[in-house]
Design a protein around this motif. Structure first.
Motif, PDB file in Angstrom:
ATOM      1  N   GLY A 125       2.137   6.082 -12.506  1.00  0.00           N
ATOM      2  CA  GLY A 125       3.308   5.156 -12.222  1.00  0.00           C
ATOM      3  C   GLY A 125       2.921   4.569 -10.848  1.00  0.00           C
ATOM      4  N   MET A 126       1.610   4.487 -10.395  1.00  0.00           N
ATOM      5  CA  MET A 126       1.432   3.859  -9.340  1.00  0.00           C
ATOM      6  C   MET A 126       1.191   2.480  -9.587  1.00  0.00           C
ATOM      7  N   ARG A 127       1.622   1.381  -8.838  1.00  0.00           N
ATOM      8  CA  ARG A 127       1.338  -0.185  -9.069  1.00  0.00           C
ATOM      9  C   ARG A 127      -0.161  -0.214  -8.695  1.00  0.00           C
ATOM     10  N   ARG A 128      -0.844  -0.937  -9.370  1.00  0.00           N
ATOM     11  CA  ARG A 128      -2.194  -1.520  -8.931  1.00  0.00           C
ATOM     12  C   ARG A 128      -2.580  -3.175  -8.900  1.00  0.00           C
ATOM     13  N   GLY A 129      -3.597  -3.672  -8.567  1.00  0.00           N
ATOM     14  CA  GLY A 129      -3.654  -5.059  -8.692  1.00  0.00           C
ATOM     15  C   GLY A 129      -3.119  -5.885  -7.449  1.00  0.00           C
ATOM     16  N   ALA A 130      -2.971  -7.092  -7.538  1.00  0.00           N
ATOM     17  CA  ALA A 130      -2.562  -7.940  -6.409  1.00  0.00           C
ATOM     18  C   ALA A 130      -1.103  -7.457  -5.998  1.00  0.00           C
ATOM     19  N   TRP A 131      -0.982  -7.756  -4.685  1.00  0.00           N
ATOM     20  CA  TRP A 131       0.283  -7.451  -4.063  1.00  0.00           C
ATOM     21  C   TRP A 131       1.130  -8.407  -4.156  1.00  0.00           C
ATOM     22  N   THR A 132       2.416  -8.405  -4.303  1.00  0.00           N
ATOM     23  CA  THR A 132       3.518  -9.192  -4.412  1.00  0.00           C
ATOM     24  C   THR A 132       4.005  -9.537  -2.934  1.00  0.00           C
ATOM     25  N   ALA A 133       4.648 -10.534  -2.870  1.00  0.00           N
ATOM     26  CA  ALA A 133       5.109 -10.984  -1.377  1.00  0.00           C
ATOM     27  C   ALA A 133       6.339 -10.072  -0.934  1.00  0.00           C
ATOM     28  N   GLU A 134       6.906  -9.452  -2.074  1.00  0.00           N
ATOM     29  CA  GLU A 134       8.004  -8.606  -1.643  1.00  0.00           C
ATOM     30  C   GLU A 134       7.421  -7.093  -1.141  1.00  0.00           C
ATOM     31  N   GLU A 135       6.221  -6.860  -1.980  1.00  0.00           N
ATOM     32  CA  GLU A 135       5.724  -5.504  -1.457  1.00  0.00           C
ATOM     33  C   GLU A 135       5.071  -5.759  -0.096  1.00  0.00           C
ATOM     34  N   ASP A 136       4.430  -6.836   0.151  1.00  0.00           N
ATOM     35  CA  ASP A 136       3.923  -7.026   1.588  1.00  0.00           C
ATOM     36  C   ASP A 136       5.111  -7.100   2.606  1.00  0.00           C
TER      37      ASP A 136
ATOM     38  N   LYS B  75       7.853  -5.214   2.300  1.00  0.00           N
ATOM     39  CA  LYS B  75       8.367  -3.967   2.726  1.00  0.00           C
ATOM     40  C   LYS B  75       7.232  -3.237   3.430  1.00  0.00           C
ATOM     41  N   LEU B  76       5.914  -3.391   3.254  1.00  0.00           N
ATOM     42  CA  LEU B  76       5.023  -2.700   4.140  1.00  0.00           C
ATOM     43  C   LEU B  76       5.007  -2.901   5.425  1.00  0.00           C
ATOM     44  N   ILE B  77       4.998  -4.412   5.865  1.00  0.00           N
ATOM     45  CA  ILE B  77       5.308  -4.959   7.214  1.00  0.00           C
ATOM     46  C   ILE B  77       6.607  -4.504   8.017  1.00  0.00           C
TER      47      ILE B  77
ATOM     48  N   LEU C 256       2.309   9.100   3.557  1.00  0.00           N
ATOM     49  CA  LEU C 256       3.914   9.092   3.525  1.00  0.00           C
ATOM     50  C   LEU C 256       4.134   7.629   3.269  1.00  0.00           C
ATOM     51  N   VAL C 257       3.369   6.703   3.862  1.00  0.00           N
ATOM     52  CA  VAL C 257       3.976   5.132   4.038  1.00  0.00           C
ATOM     53  C   VAL C 257       4.463   4.791   2.643  1.00  0.00           C
ATOM     54  N   PRO C 258       3.744   4.678   1.542  1.00  0.00           N
ATOM     55  CA  PRO C 258       4.350   4.034   0.390  1.00  0.00           C
ATOM     56  C   PRO C 258       5.813   4.725  -0.020  1.00  0.00           C
ATOM     57  N   LYS C 259       5.911   6.236   0.094  1.00  0.00           N
ATOM     58  CA  LYS C 259       7.051   6.793  -0.245  1.00  0.00           C
ATOM     59  C   LYS C 259       8.302   6.439   0.619  1.00  0.00           C
ATOM     60  N   LEU C 260       8.069   6.434   2.085  1.00  0.00           N
ATOM     61  CA  LEU C 260       8.882   5.934   2.865  1.00  0.00           C
ATOM     62  C   LEU C 260       9.385   4.468   2.794  1.00  0.00           C
ATOM     63  N   ALA C 261       8.433   3.713   2.685  1.00  0.00           N
ATOM     64  CA  ALA C 261       8.691   2.278   2.614  1.00  0.00           C
ATOM     65  C   ALA C 261       9.082   1.742   1.373  1.00  0.00           C
ATOM     66  N   GLY C 262       9.221   2.818   0.401  1.00  0.00           N
ATOM     67  CA  GLY C 262       9.713   2.353  -1.063  1.00  0.00           C
ATOM     68  C   GLY C 262       8.706   1.539  -2.046  1.00  0.00           C
ATOM     69  N   LEU C 263       7.477   1.923  -1.708  1.00  0.00           N
ATOM     70  CA  LEU C 263       6.585   1.273  -2.386  1.00  0.00           C
ATOM     71  C   LEU C 263       6.019   2.118  -3.479  1.00  0.00           C
ATOM     72  N   MET C 264       5.440   1.452  -4.591  1.00  0.00           N
ATOM     73  CA  MET C 264       5.110   2.264  -5.694  1.00  0.00           C
ATOM     74  C   MET C 264       3.228   2.130  -5.598  1.00  0.00           C
ATOM     75  N   ARG C 265       3.012   2.200  -4.644  1.00  0.00           N
ATOM     76  CA  ARG C 265       1.458   2.085  -4.610  1.00  0.00           C
ATOM     77  C   ARG C 265       0.903   3.498  -3.767  1.00  0.00           C
ATOM     78  N   CYS C 266      -0.324   3.658  -3.881  1.00  0.00           N
ATOM     79  CA  CYS C 266      -0.898   4.972  -3.027  1.00  0.00           C
ATOM     80  C   CYS C 266      -1.115   4.702  -1.524  1.00  0.00           C
ATOM     81  N   GLY C 267      -1.091   5.514  -0.940  1.00  0.00           N
ATOM     82  CA  GLY C 267      -1.416   5.484   0.423  1.00  0.00           C
ATOM     83  C   GLY C 267      -2.662   4.702   0.817  1.00  0.00           C
TER      84      GLY C 267
ATOM     85  N   TRP D 192      -3.153  -3.183   4.554  1.00  0.00           N
ATOM     86  CA  TRP D 192      -2.565  -3.643   5.881  1.00  0.00           C
ATOM     87  C   TRP D 192      -3.826  -4.026   6.599  1.00  0.00           C
ATOM     88  N   THR D 193      -4.858  -3.266   6.755  1.00  0.00           N
ATOM     89  CA  THR D 193      -5.972  -3.693   7.568  1.00  0.00           C
ATOM     90  C   THR D 193      -6.608  -4.613   7.175  1.00  0.00           C
TER      91      THR D 193
END
Length: 222
Positions: free
Chosen positions: A11-22, A24-26, A39-50, A57-58
DNA sequence: AAGAGTCTCAACCGCTAGTTT
DNA sequence: CAAACTAGCGGTTGAGACTCT
């Protein structure tokens, strides 16, 4: 029993990040900082792995990243550092605030490496590979220490390569070659320090062209 | 204009050292 | 102490952009 896995890969999303995902992470990192990537993806509401969040981010979202292209000066520095450190990209990147190891690695693999190959240089060791008509004397008397290639562009920016040698019996020397094949050397070895076996007993003097004429050939290839 | 070839770089993969349980 | 995990690193991949013919 060890710890919990960092994420459920299903269920994890892969590939290019969308502006919306960016965004959320920011937003999450600005408001909460970074404590545990798991814990970041869970708390940030992202379907990505940490791991994916950390990389995004880096390498892309960090506010202190430089956005402009790598400069000629930076490229020269990268080449020098690579000759000392090898493929330790994170170590090399630590000398360039605002640059990432991924960025430097990409730049090396896509541009610098290619140019060194064109020059007949081994990108891994920075040493000449079978230079055409190379003087055996040069290879014996001179130990190549560093080599660098300045960047060029299509608008006529000067191509320039440089090499630093350590003569077996002398101090460090530096020689530069530009794209037209002319040479500006800065050899400053005194005659008394020259190896007695050299051709004319004045090798390498400030006038010496030695067999680095061969190198000019490479300069013209740039 | 379009198809082929090449380049760039973001993202992923796999590994390792260090950490946690 | 062993097992399982995390963070970080370097190598590789592939989609999209760009260039050439």
């Amino acid at each position: 029993m060890g710890r919990q896995p960092c994420c459920d890969k299903a269920g994890m999303r892969r590939g290019a990040w969308t502006a919306e995902e960016d965004q959320k992470l920011i937003n999450f990192i600005i408001n909460n900082g970074i404590h545990c990537w798991r814990l970041v993806p869970k708390l940030a509401g992202l379907m990505r792995c940490g791991k994916s969040c950390r990389l995004r981010w880096t390498n892309y979202l960090r506010p202190d990243l430089k956005r402009e292209a790598i400069s000629q000066e930076e490229e020269s520095q990268i080449i020098q550092l690579h000759s000392r450190l090898g493929n330790r990209w994170s170590k090399i990147a630590s000398y360039f605030p605002g640059r990432t190891d991924n960025e430097i690695k990409n730049h090396w693999n896509t541009r610098i490496k290619k140019r060194l190959n064109l020059l007949g240089l081994n990108p891994a060791t920075h040493e000449l590979i079978n230079p055409p008509n190379a003087s055996p004397q040069m290879m014996i008397d001179m130990k190549q220490k560093e080599i660098g290639v300045s960047s060029e562009d299509k608008s006529g920016y000067e191509h320039r390569i440089w090499m630093t040698f350590q003569s077996m019996n002398a101090e460090e020397n530096r020689l530069q070659v530009n794209s037209s094949g002319s040479c500006s050397s800065s050899f400053s070895v005194q005659d008394s320090l020259c190896p007695s076996s050299s051709k004319d007993n004045s090798f390498p003097s400030s006038e010496a062209t030695i067999s680095l004429d061969d190198l000019f050939f490479y300069g013209n290839l740039l």
